[in-house]
Design a protein around this motif. Structure first.
Motif, PDB file in Angstrom:
ATOM      1  N   ALA A 155       0.829  -1.205   0.000  1.00 14.60           N
ATOM      2  CA  ALA A 155       0.000   0.000   0.000  1.00 14.60           C
ATOM      3  C   ALA A 155       0.861   1.253   0.000  1.00 14.60           C
ATOM      4  N   GLU A 156       1.955   1.202   0.747  1.00  4.92           N
ATOM      5  CA  GLU A 156       2.855   2.360   0.812  1.00  4.92           C
ATOM      6  C   GLU A 156       3.519   2.625  -0.540  1.00  4.92           C
ATOM      7  N   ASN A 157       3.890   1.542  -1.261  1.00  5.05           N
ATOM      8  CA  ASN A 157       4.445   1.709  -2.604  1.00  5.05           C
ATOM      9  C   ASN A 157       3.441   2.400  -3.518  1.00  5.05           C
ATOM     10  N   LEU A 158       2.199   1.939  -3.508  1.00  8.42           N
ATOM     11  CA  LEU A 158       1.163   2.515  -4.369  1.00  8.42           C
ATOM     12  C   LEU A 158       0.893   3.969  -4.005  1.00  8.42           C
ATOM     13  N   TYR A 159       0.914   4.270  -2.729  1.00 13.54           N
ATOM     14  CA  TYR A 159       0.719   5.648  -2.282  1.00 13.54           C
ATOM     15  C   TYR A 159       1.835   6.543  -2.795  1.00 13.54           C
ATOM     16  N   GLN A 160       3.071   6.033  -2.737  1.00 10.50           N
ATOM     17  CA  GLN A 160       4.199   6.821  -3.226  1.00 10.50           C
ATOM     18  C   GLN A 160       4.146   6.974  -4.750  1.00 10.50           C
ATOM     19  N   PHE A 161       3.685   5.929  -5.451  1.00 14.07           N
ATOM     20  CA  PHE A 161       3.491   6.045  -6.900  1.00 14.07           C
ATOM     21  C   PHE A 161       2.502   7.167  -7.209  1.00 14.07           C
ATOM     22  N   ALA A 162       1.436   7.245  -6.407  1.00 16.93           N
ATOM     23  CA  ALA A 162       0.424   8.284  -6.627  1.00 16.93           C
ATOM     24  C   ALA A 162       1.033   9.675  -6.472  1.00 16.93           C
TER      25      ALA A 162
END
Length: 339
Positions: A155-162
Motif C-alpha cells: 500500500a505504501e508503494n502505491l501511495y508513493q506512486f500516486a
C-alpha cells in the motif's frame, strides 16, 4: 531550446541498430540542439550512418561495445554480467555527467536494476516506477504507473506512486491538482487485493492529493483520472492490451495489401459509420506514446518498447530530451516535500 546530450543503448530491442540508428537520425533532424552518444557494436552502427549529413554526424558519438544484455536473461545474471554492455555503459555515461538522460529498449528488469545502482533513487523514494503518458478519447492525456518495474507492491508503494504520478502530471501536462485513480477490478470499496484497499485509505486521508477512487480497465482512456496507479503486473498487462487493441483496429482500416473481398467493404463501412471514432483511433496511435520513464531516479531514463518502430523510438528520444530540459527529477524531488 537547451543544448543537450543523451546516451542511447542502440543494441536493445527486437531489431537493434536497424531501428535505433534511423530513429536516432530522425530525432537529431527534429532537434538541432540535441547530441547523442550511441553505445553498441560499431560494425553494425557505422554502415547505417553512411548517408548522414555532416551536420548530423557532428552530433553523434559512437562508443563501441560488443556485449549486450539479452531480454531472456534473469535479473541476477544480467546484473552480474553487465560490465561492458551497451546498456551499462550508456547509464554510466549519465552517472559521470557526460549525458543528461538515457534511452534503452533492452531488458526492463536489468535497466531498472542498473539504474537504481548507478543513478540511485531520489531521497525518500522506496521504489522507482515505470510511468508513461496515455491518450484519452477527448484528445487530452493521462499518466499511468507502474507499468512493469514492480510486480508486487505494498500500500505504501502505491501511495508513493500516486505522489510521484501527481508531480509528474503537474510538470509534464501542466495540470493543477490532478485527479488520481487506483486501477482495480471494481469500483466498490470491498473489491481488490488488501494492498489496493489499504492504499485507497491512505490516499483518502491525504488532503494534498486529489483521489477520485477506484477505476476499472474499461475507462483508462476516458480521462476519468489524470493519474492512474497500479502495481506493475496489472499496469503492464493493461497498457499492452490497450496498445494491441488500438493497433489491431487501426490495421483493419489501413491494411489493403492482403484483404479478401469482404474486408475492404467492412473497412469502408467502419470509416463511414464510425468516422469520428476512427479519428479518435488515429489520435491515440501507440507509436506516439512509446517510452516509459523510470520515475523516482536522480536522472532521466526511458525504457522504449522492444518492438518499437523507427518513429516510436524517435518519440522516446524526444521524451527524454523534454524531461531532461524540464529537469523533471529535480521537480519531483522538490514536489515530494509538499506531500
Amino acid at each position: 531550446m537547451t543544448r543537450l546530450t543523451l546516451a542511447l543503448d542502440v543494441m536493445g530491442g527486437d531489431i537493434g541498430p536497424r531501428i535505433t540508428i534511423p530513429a536516432s537520425i530522425l530525432a537529431l533532424e527534429n532537434d538541432p540542439e540535441l547530441s547523442l552518444i550511441l553505445f553498441g557494436d560499431s560494425q553494425q552502427i557505422s554502415p547505417l550512418l553512411n548517408n548522414c549529413s555532416q551536420s548530423i554526424l557532428e552530433r553523434i558519438q559512437v562508443q563501441h561495445c560488443s556485449s549486450v544484455i539479452e531480454n531472456n536473461q534473469g535479473i541476477s545474471y544480467a546484473l552480474r554480467h553487465s560490465k561492458g554492455t551497451s546498456m551499462r555503459l550508456a547509464l554510466e555515461s549519465v552517472q559521470r555527467g557526460e549525458a543528461q538522460g538515457c534511452v534503452s529498449a533492452g531488458n526492463t528488469a536489468a535497466l531498472m536494476g542498473l539504474s537504481k545502482i548507478l543513478l540511485q533513487p531520489l531521497q525518500g523514494i522506496a521504489r522507482p516506477a515505470l510511468i508513461s503518458l496515455i491518450p484519452t478519447i477527448d484528445g487530452e492525456k493521462s499518466v499511468m504507473l507502474d507499468l512493469g518495474a514492480n510486480i508486487e507492491c505494498s500500500a505504501e508503494n502505491l501511495y508513493q506512486f500516486a505522489i510521484m504520478g501527481a508531480i509528474f502530471a503537474e510538470a509534464r501536462l501542466n495540470l493543477v491538482y490532478p485527479k488520481i485513480g487506483l486501477l482495480n477490478i471494481g469500483i466498490e470499496e470491498i473489491k481488490g487485493h488488501q494492498s489496493i484497499r489499504d492504499a485507497a485509505n491512505l490516499l483518502q486521508k491525504s488532503t494534498a492529493l486529489n483521489y477520485v477512487g477506484f477505476i476499472e480497465g474499461d475507462v483508462l482512456l476516458n480521462g476519468k483520472a489524470d493519474v492512474i496507479v497500479s502495481d506493475g503486473f496489472a499496469g503492464n498487462i493493461a497498457l499492452k492490451t490497450l496498445e494491441g487493441a488500438v493497433r489491431n483496429l487501426l490495421s483493419l482500416f489501413k491494411d489493403k495489401a492482403n484483404l479478401r473481398f469482404i474486408k475492404p467493404i467492412l473497412a469502408w463501412l467502419f470509416r463511414f459509420v464510425f468516422k469520428q471514432r476512427y479519428k479518435c483511433l488515429k489520435r491515440i496511435n501507440p507509436d506516439e506514446y512509446n517510452g516509459a520513464s523510470l520515475i523516482g531516479l536522480k536522472a532521466v531514463v526511458v525504457k522504449s518498447h522492444g518492438s518499437a518502430n523507427v518513429n516510436a523510438f524517435a518519440h522516446a528520444i524526444a521524451d527524454v530530451a523534454f524531461q531532461a530540459r524540464q529537469q523533471l527529477p529535480e521537480k519531483i524531488l522538490a514536489g515530494l516535500a509538499r506531500y
